[in-house]
Design a protein around this motif. Structure first.
Motif, PDB file in Angstrom:
ATOM      1  N   UNK A   1     108.399  71.155  18.393  1.00 25.39           N
ATOM      2  CA  UNK A   1     108.823  72.109  19.158  1.00 25.39           C
ATOM      3  C   UNK A   1     110.513  72.537  19.298  1.00 25.39           C
ATOM      4  N   UNK A   2     110.491  73.671  19.345  1.00 29.13           N
ATOM      5  CA  UNK A   2     112.087  74.028  19.242  1.00 29.13           C
ATOM      6  C   UNK A   2     112.560  73.783  20.575  1.00 29.13           C
ATOM      7  N   UNK A   3     111.625  73.967  21.608  1.00 23.77           N
ATOM      8  CA  UNK A   3     112.404  73.555  23.050  1.00 23.77           C
ATOM      9  C   UNK A   3     112.780  72.051  23.046  1.00 23.77           C
ATOM     10  N   UNK A   4     111.936  71.020  22.434  1.00 24.11           N
ATOM     11  CA  UNK A   4     112.539  69.849  22.099  1.00 24.11           C
ATOM     12  C   UNK A   4     113.768  69.743  21.451  1.00 24.11           C
ATOM     13  N   UNK A   5     113.956  70.537  20.476  1.00 26.22           N
ATOM     14  CA  UNK A   5     115.096  70.217  19.447  1.00 26.22           C
ATOM     15  C   UNK A   5     116.460  70.829  20.410  1.00 26.22           C
ATOM     16  N   UNK A   6     116.385  71.958  20.879  1.00 25.59           N
ATOM     17  CA  UNK A   6     117.290  72.542  22.028  1.00 25.59           C
ATOM     18  C   UNK A   6     117.742  71.655  22.866  1.00 25.59           C
ATOM     19  N   UNK A   7     116.734  70.783  23.623  1.00 25.64           N
ATOM     20  CA  UNK A   7     117.206  69.768  24.632  1.00 25.64           C
ATOM     21  C   UNK A   7     117.693  68.664  23.723  1.00 25.64           C
ATOM     22  N   UNK A   8     117.393  68.246  22.703  1.00 24.45           N
ATOM     23  CA  UNK A   8     117.919  66.945  22.309  1.00 24.45           C
ATOM     24  C   UNK A   8     119.644  67.524  21.724  1.00 24.45           C
ATOM     25  N   UNK A   9     119.597  68.981  21.270  1.00 24.28           N
ATOM     26  CA  UNK A   9     120.980  69.004  20.902  1.00 24.28           C
ATOM     27  C   UNK A   9     121.960  69.111  21.883  1.00 24.28           C
ATOM     28  N   UNK A  10     121.428  69.410  23.124  1.00 25.51           N
ATOM     29  CA  UNK A  10     122.445  69.491  24.309  1.00 25.51           C
ATOM     30  C   UNK A  10     122.549  68.028  24.862  1.00 25.51           C
TER      31      UNK A  10
ATOM     32  N   UNK B   1     108.048  66.881  28.738  1.00 21.10           N
ATOM     33  CA  UNK B   1     107.987  68.184  28.930  1.00 21.10           C
ATOM     34  C   UNK B   1     107.560  68.553  30.360  1.00 21.10           C
ATOM     35  N   UNK B   2     108.322  69.281  31.126  1.00 22.20           N
ATOM     36  CA  UNK B   2     108.274  69.429  32.659  1.00 22.20           C
ATOM     37  C   UNK B   2     108.076  70.719  32.986  1.00 22.20           C
ATOM     38  N   UNK B   3     107.825  71.438  34.111  1.00 23.52           N
ATOM     39  CA  UNK B   3     108.004  72.731  34.536  1.00 23.52           C
ATOM     40  C   UNK B   3     109.446  73.417  34.088  1.00 23.52           C
ATOM     41  N   UNK B   4     110.244  72.632  33.951  1.00 28.03           N
ATOM     42  CA  UNK B   4     111.633  73.474  33.805  1.00 28.03           C
ATOM     43  C   UNK B   4     111.894  73.057  32.254  1.00 28.03           C
ATOM     44  N   UNK B   5     111.047  72.611  31.206  1.00 29.47           N
ATOM     45  CA  UNK B   5     111.178  72.608  30.200  1.00 29.47           C
ATOM     46  C   UNK B   5     111.428  71.392  29.746  1.00 29.47           C
ATOM     47  N   UNK B   6     111.743  70.972  28.213  1.00 29.35           N
ATOM     48  CA  UNK B   6     111.972  69.518  27.867  1.00 29.35           C
ATOM     49  C   UNK B   6     113.156  68.727  28.484  1.00 29.35           C
ATOM     50  N   UNK B   7     113.019  67.697  28.972  1.00 26.57           N
ATOM     51  CA  UNK B   7     114.147  67.050  29.600  1.00 26.57           C
ATOM     52  C   UNK B   7     114.117  65.551  29.021  1.00 26.57           C
TER      53      UNK B   7
END
Length: 447
Positions: free
Chosen positions: A358-367, A429-435
């Motif tokens: 998941x790119x969303x997971x990668x983006x969350x981890x980058x941050x 994964x939450x309604x707000x995205x990966x957290x």
């Protein structure tokens, strides 16, 4: 799908990341002083790191020069145009001087209007209300340049720019068209379109050309008169002046007879209960109290971009863009999305998709783990993304005048590790995205 499949070994990825770390000191440094320079952000597990902002295609931080200018002018903030007080006259001068600055920066013709709006979306919605006929757009447009047009004919892009221009030519010749409206540069791929050629094509068929310059203008000098552009829309928040102002610049005739963008004070010559006499010119579409501070900030940002120089800005970004794409070519398991096989000019934007994960997971981890801001999604360009990508979402890294070689290298190193080994912490994964499942980062104390 048009994409580049980029593969190599994890060993090579780590070796190259080390080489880049050694070379970062000799790579391009930040060209411009930004308000977020030196910002440190918390990461999971404790501690802070220098923030790396690679999401400037969405919204760029303010230039230091803009922040300082706002601090100087805000004591003089007042209502404009009809006030007799000194502050009111100063604010009026700020707005009208800014109009001249914007016109000069974008190479406007002497009789072009400069209308201040909230942003590019607002500017294009205003223009849409004035178009006396059909508008032709490409499917690669940001939603801001796809949704407003009331009578819209969409041309699906081809695999090359040359073939796409041929398709536009066919569409423009098929039936009368009032306007061709295109992006100056894709916010997904960074690919720059040949604006002067498109202007000539539109004019050849009796149409006008509008350009969504939200992405292009902060990176390149745009000249309406020289390129043959009839209308230009852009946002301050992408041009290092995030104070809520954009602009529509262009020919007056359509705008002078269009319905007032907002009905209210300042847009009228006279009001009677049975009739209204509307103004022409910029006033017609700027009812209400303007965003004086935002307008002043936008003008100061454009002056600062002029001071930095178009050549140095292009050279700086070209070096970082090459570094970014060369680094992505060394990371296995990702593809860089492209729109056109023959695009040889692009801004500092790279959107990737993963072969798995998941790119969303990668983006969350980058941050959360590395203090690096990117963006995951379809970037308000759903039709284009769906056509050129093979996955549901992409991850976009975008550069600007404040970016440096160290920013690029930190991103490449962190991305390579996350793609190869996954995040170091647990996420859900939450309604707000990966957290992060457990987020121990303190919230900022602001104010």
């Amino acid at each position: 799908m048009i994409a580049t499949d980029l593969r190599t070994s994890p060993t090579r990825v780590r070796a190259v990341a080390g080489e880049r770390a050694d070379a970062a000191a000799t790579g391009p440094a930040s060209l411009a002083a930004l308000a977020d320079a030196g910002l440190r952000v918390p990461v999971l597990g404790g501690g802070t790191v220098r923030h790396v902002n690679l999401d400037v295609a969405a919204s760029a931080p303010a230039l230091d020069a803009v922040v300082q200018h706002v601090a100087r002018v805000i004591p003089y903030y007042s209502s404009v145009h009809r006030g007799s007080g000194y502050a009111s006259q100063a604010s009026t001068a700020l707005v009208e001087d800014a109009r001249v600055t914007v016109a000069r920066h974008v190479g406007a013709r002497d009789d072009d209007l400069v209308i201040f709006t909230r942003n590019t979306t607002d500017a294009l919605n205003l223009l849409a209300s004035a178009v006396p006929g059909d508008t032709v757009v490409l499917d690669l447009e940001h939603h801001a340049n796809l949704l407003p047009w009331r009578s819209r004919r969409v041309v699906v892009g081809r695999t090359t720019i040359a073939e796409t221009i041929d398709a536009l030519r066919d569409e423009l010749g098929a039936a009368p068209v009032a306007l061709l409206s295109v992006t100056g540069a894709s916010n997904v791929t960074g690919e720059v379109l040949p604006i002067a050629e498109l202007a000539a094509l539109a004019h050849e068929h009796g149409a006008r050309l509008a350009v969504d310059a939200a992405q292009l203008l902060p990176h390149r000098r745009v000249d309406l008169a020289a390129a043959g552009i009839d209308y230009l829309a852009f946002s301050g928040h992408k041009a290092y002046a995030p104070f809520g102002t954009g602009a529509l610049v262009g020919r007056a005739d359509w705008l002078d007879v269009a319905p007032a963008h907002l009905a209210g004070g300042g847009a009228v010559e006279a009001v009677r209960l049975e009739a209204v006499e509307w103004k022409t010119g910029a006033d017609r579409h700027e009812a209400g109290t303007p965003n004086v501070i935002g307008i002043a900030a936008l003008a100061r940002a454009l002056d600062e971009l002029d001071r930095l120089g178009d050549g140095p800005r292009r050279e700086h970004e070209a070096a970082l863009t090459a570094r970014l794409h060369e680094g992505l070519a060394d990371i296995p398991g990702i593809r860089v999305i492209r729109g056109f096989d023959d695009a040889d000019d692009r801004l500092g934007i790279a959107t990737i998709e993963l072969e798995r994960g998941s790119v969303g997971l990668i983006a969350a981890a980058l941050a959360a783990e590395h203090g690096i801001s990117v963006r995951a999604g379809r970037f308000c360009a759903h039709p284009f993304f769906d056509r050129v990508a093979s996955r549901a979402n992409g991850l976009r890294a975008s550069l600007g005048a404040g970016s440096s070689a160290d920013d690029v290298d930190r991103f490449l190193s962190a991305l390579a590790g996350l793609v190869a080994d996954g995040p170091a912490h647990a996420y859900e994964r939450t309604p707000a995205g990966w957290c992060p499942r457990v987020d121990d980062r303190p919230l900022p104390v602001i104010g």
